[in-house]
Design a protein around this motif. Structure first.
Motif, mmCIF file in Angstrom:
data_model
loop_
_atom_site.group_PDB
_atom_site.id
_atom_site.type_symbol
_atom_site.label_atom_id
_atom_site.label_comp_id
_atom_site.label_asym_id
_atom_site.label_seq_id
_atom_site.Cartn_x
_atom_site.Cartn_y
_atom_site.Cartn_z
ATOM 1 N N LYS A 126 4.505 -23.364 9.718
ATOM 2 C CA LYS A 126 4.468 -22.464 10.877
ATOM 3 C C LYS A 126 3.145 -21.706 10.950
ATOM 4 O O LYS A 126 2.579 -21.532 12.033
ATOM 5 C CB LYS A 126 5.648 -21.488 10.805
ATOM 6 C CG LYS A 126 6.998 -22.150 11.034
ATOM 7 C CD LYS A 126 8.132 -21.151 10.893
ATOM 8 C CE LYS A 126 9.486 -21.836 11.099
ATOM 9 N NZ LYS A 126 10.609 -20.873 10.913
ATOM 10 N N GLN A 127 2.660 -21.268 9.792
ATOM 11 C CA GLN A 127 1.390 -20.542 9.776
ATOM 12 C C GLN A 127 0.241 -21.452 10.195
ATOM 13 O O GLN A 127 -0.683 -21.025 10.905
ATOM 14 C CB GLN A 127 1.126 -19.971 8.373
ATOM 15 C CG GLN A 127 2.094 -18.875 7.953
ATOM 16 C CD GLN A 127 2.077 -17.693 8.889
ATOM 17 O OE1 GLN A 127 3.039 -17.439 9.612
ATOM 18 N NE2 GLN A 127 0.982 -16.951 8.891
ATOM 19 N N ALA A 128 0.294 -22.707 9.759
ATOM 20 C CA ALA A 128 -0.760 -23.660 10.129
ATOM 21 C C ALA A 128 -0.738 -23.936 11.638
ATOM 22 O O ALA A 128 -1.786 -24.046 12.274
ATOM 23 C CB ALA A 128 -0.585 -24.956 9.348
ATOM 24 N N GLN A 129 0.455 -24.057 12.196
ATOM 25 C CA GLN A 129 0.565 -24.308 13.634
ATOM 26 C C GLN A 129 0.043 -23.124 14.442
ATOM 27 O O GLN A 129 -0.577 -23.310 15.496
ATOM 28 C CB GLN A 129 2.034 -24.597 13.988
ATOM 29 C CG GLN A 129 2.528 -25.933 13.456
ATOM 30 C CD GLN A 129 4.026 -26.121 13.626
ATOM 31 O OE1 GLN A 129 4.784 -25.147 13.715
ATOM 32 N NE2 GLN A 129 4.464 -27.372 13.675
ATOM 33 N N LYS A 130 0.268 -21.910 13.932
ATOM 34 C CA LYS A 130 -0.211 -20.716 14.636
ATOM 35 C C LYS A 130 -1.729 -20.639 14.640
ATOM 36 O O LYS A 130 -2.342 -20.170 15.601
ATOM 37 C CB LYS A 130 0.362 -19.455 13.982
ATOM 38 C CG LYS A 130 1.833 -19.218 14.246
ATOM 39 C CD LYS A 130 2.289 -17.937 13.554
ATOM 40 C CE LYS A 130 3.764 -17.674 13.778
ATOM 41 N NZ LYS A 130 4.216 -16.429 13.074
ATOM 42 N N THR A 131 -2.331 -21.066 13.544
ATOM 43 C CA THR A 131 -3.792 -20.947 13.394
ATOM 44 C C THR A 131 -4.524 -22.237 13.710
ATOM 45 O O THR A 131 -5.742 -22.333 13.532
ATOM 46 C CB THR A 131 -4.131 -20.505 11.962
ATOM 47 O OG1 THR A 131 -3.529 -21.415 11.017
ATOM 48 C CG2 THR A 131 -3.602 -19.103 11.697
ATOM 49 N N ASN A 132 -3.753 -23.254 14.142
ATOM 50 C CA ASN A 132 -4.338 -24.525 14.577
ATOM 51 C C ASN A 132 -5.142 -25.213 13.468
ATOM 52 O O ASN A 132 -6.252 -25.713 13.697
ATOM 53 C CB ASN A 132 -5.221 -24.317 15.806
ATOM 54 C CG ASN A 132 -5.467 -25.617 16.568
ATOM 55 O OD1 ASN A 132 -4.614 -26.514 16.566
ATOM 56 N ND2 ASN A 132 -6.626 -25.722 17.215
ATOM 57 N N VAL A 133 -4.581 -25.235 12.256
ATOM 58 C CA VAL A 133 -5.215 -25.968 11.157
ATOM 59 C C VAL A 133 -4.347 -27.171 10.799
ATOM 60 O O VAL A 133 -3.214 -27.296 11.276
ATOM 61 C CB VAL A 133 -5.414 -25.066 9.911
ATOM 62 C CG1 VAL A 133 -6.278 -23.875 10.249
ATOM 63 C CG2 VAL A 133 -4.065 -24.593 9.355
ATOM 64 N N ASP A 134 -4.864 -28.033 9.963
ATOM 65 C CA ASP A 134 -4.155 -29.259 9.594
ATOM 66 C C ASP A 134 -2.849 -28.914 8.889
ATOM 67 O O ASP A 134 -2.857 -28.344 7.795
ATOM 68 C CB ASP A 134 -5.042 -30.107 8.678
ATOM 69 C CG ASP A 134 -4.452 -31.483 8.426
ATOM 70 O OD1 ASP A 134 -3.387 -31.556 7.772
ATOM 71 O OD2 ASP A 134 -5.050 -32.478 8.863
ATOM 72 N N VAL A 135 -1.730 -29.272 9.510
ATOM 73 C CA VAL A 135 -0.417 -28.912 8.977
ATOM 74 C C VAL A 135 -0.141 -29.598 7.646
ATOM 75 O O VAL A 135 0.328 -28.979 6.686
ATOM 76 C CB VAL A 135 0.698 -29.266 9.988
ATOM 77 C CG1 VAL A 135 2.077 -29.105 9.336
ATOM 78 C CG2 VAL A 135 0.596 -28.386 11.219
ATOM 79 N N SER A 136 -0.455 -30.882 7.555
ATOM 80 C CA SER A 136 -0.182 -31.640 6.339
ATOM 81 C C SER A 136 -0.920 -31.052 5.142
ATOM 82 O O SER A 136 -0.344 -30.869 4.060
ATOM 83 C CB SER A 136 -0.574 -33.107 6.532
ATOM 84 O OG SER A 136 -0.333 -33.846 5.343
ATOM 85 N N LYS A 137 -2.201 -30.736 5.337
ATOM 86 C CA LYS A 137 -2.985 -30.160 4.242
ATOM 87 C C LYS A 137 -2.469 -28.777 3.856
ATOM 88 O O LYS A 137 -2.418 -28.420 2.675
ATOM 89 C CB LYS A 137 -4.461 -30.083 4.639
ATOM 90 C CG LYS A 137 -5.159 -31.442 4.723
ATOM 91 C CD LYS A 137 -6.627 -31.278 5.069
ATOM 92 C CE LYS A 137 -7.331 -32.634 5.123
ATOM 93 N NZ LYS A 137 -8.769 -32.498 5.485
#
Length: 226
Positions: A126-137
């Motif tokens: 969820k945090q990665a999606q909010k900040t638009n970074v690679d979710v898998s990594k």
């Protein structure tokens, strides 16, 4: 090592024995797994603090790993038991292979709100999606960071290049006479670590890692790296 006596047991399903069927293990129901393991002990005054376990259905033969303060019944219908007394002692600075089924969680306190427990992987996603970074990594990094911290607390230094994790699952557990379901996730870890503090290692072998030990999580299995 603690003066308490602990027992290491591996139960191997034996299809040639008549009697108990593998279905009694309830592979997808962690609460029924817990009840099944509980019934493997003789003592009626057994408590949850007396044992940890893990059910592994991915091995060539379905296997239940149990570490306990109490001995199991002399025979368990449909199963072969490999038992040993006490936990092997390890010297400092040696390398060990480890495996762990864990319930990785993190406590988050938002401003003006109470502390809430979150699934480490879902929180990282969820945090990665909010900040638009690679979710898998982000998810992989969170899973690794959680384990690295827990192993360090247990006297082990993770060799970062020697780690795998897989078999992530989300579970819904409903106990009898309890309308409120328990939601938790599990993740299997495998890797190599260096023993840096023998006393801390001994403690974590007996106390386990993380939460949800009643549901087959937290049992750290290690062996010397040959």
């Amino acid at each position: 090592m603690s003066e308490e006596v602990w027992y290491e047991t591996r139960l191997y399903f034996d299809p040639e024995q008549q009697g108990e069927d593998i279905g009694f293990l309830h592979p997808e129901d962690l609460y029924l797994q817990h009840q099944w393991v509980w019934r493997c002990f003789e003592q009626s005054d057994l408590t949850q603090a007396d044992f940890m376990f893990r059910v592994d259905m991915t091995l060539p033969v379905p296997t239940v790993f149990i570490r306990s303060k109490r001995q199991l019944k002399k025979s368990i219908q449909g199963w072969k038991a490999l038992k040993s007394k006490d936990i092997k002692q390890y010297a400092g600075e040696c390398l060990v292979q480890f495996s762990l089924r864990a319930n990785p969680t993190v406590d988050i306190t938002l401003k003006g709100d109470k502390t809430r427990r979150h699934d480490v992987l879902m929180h990282a996603k969820k945090q990665a999606q909010k900040t638009n970074v690679d979710v898998s990594k982000a998810v992989d990094a969170a899973a690794k960071t959680w384990l690295e911290k827990k192993l360090k607390q247990g006297g082990l230094e993770l060799l970062s290049q020697c780690i795998e994790f897989n078999n992530y699952k989300q579970h819904k557990i409903v106990k009898k006479n309890n309308s409120k379901a328990i939601h938790l996730s599990t993740l299997d870890y495998f890797g190599v670590a260096k023993v840096v503090d023998v006393q801390k290692l001994e403690q974590v072998l007996l106390s386990g890692i993380g939460r949800s030990k009643a549901f087959g999580c937290g049992l750290l299995l290690i062996k010397p790296l040959s």
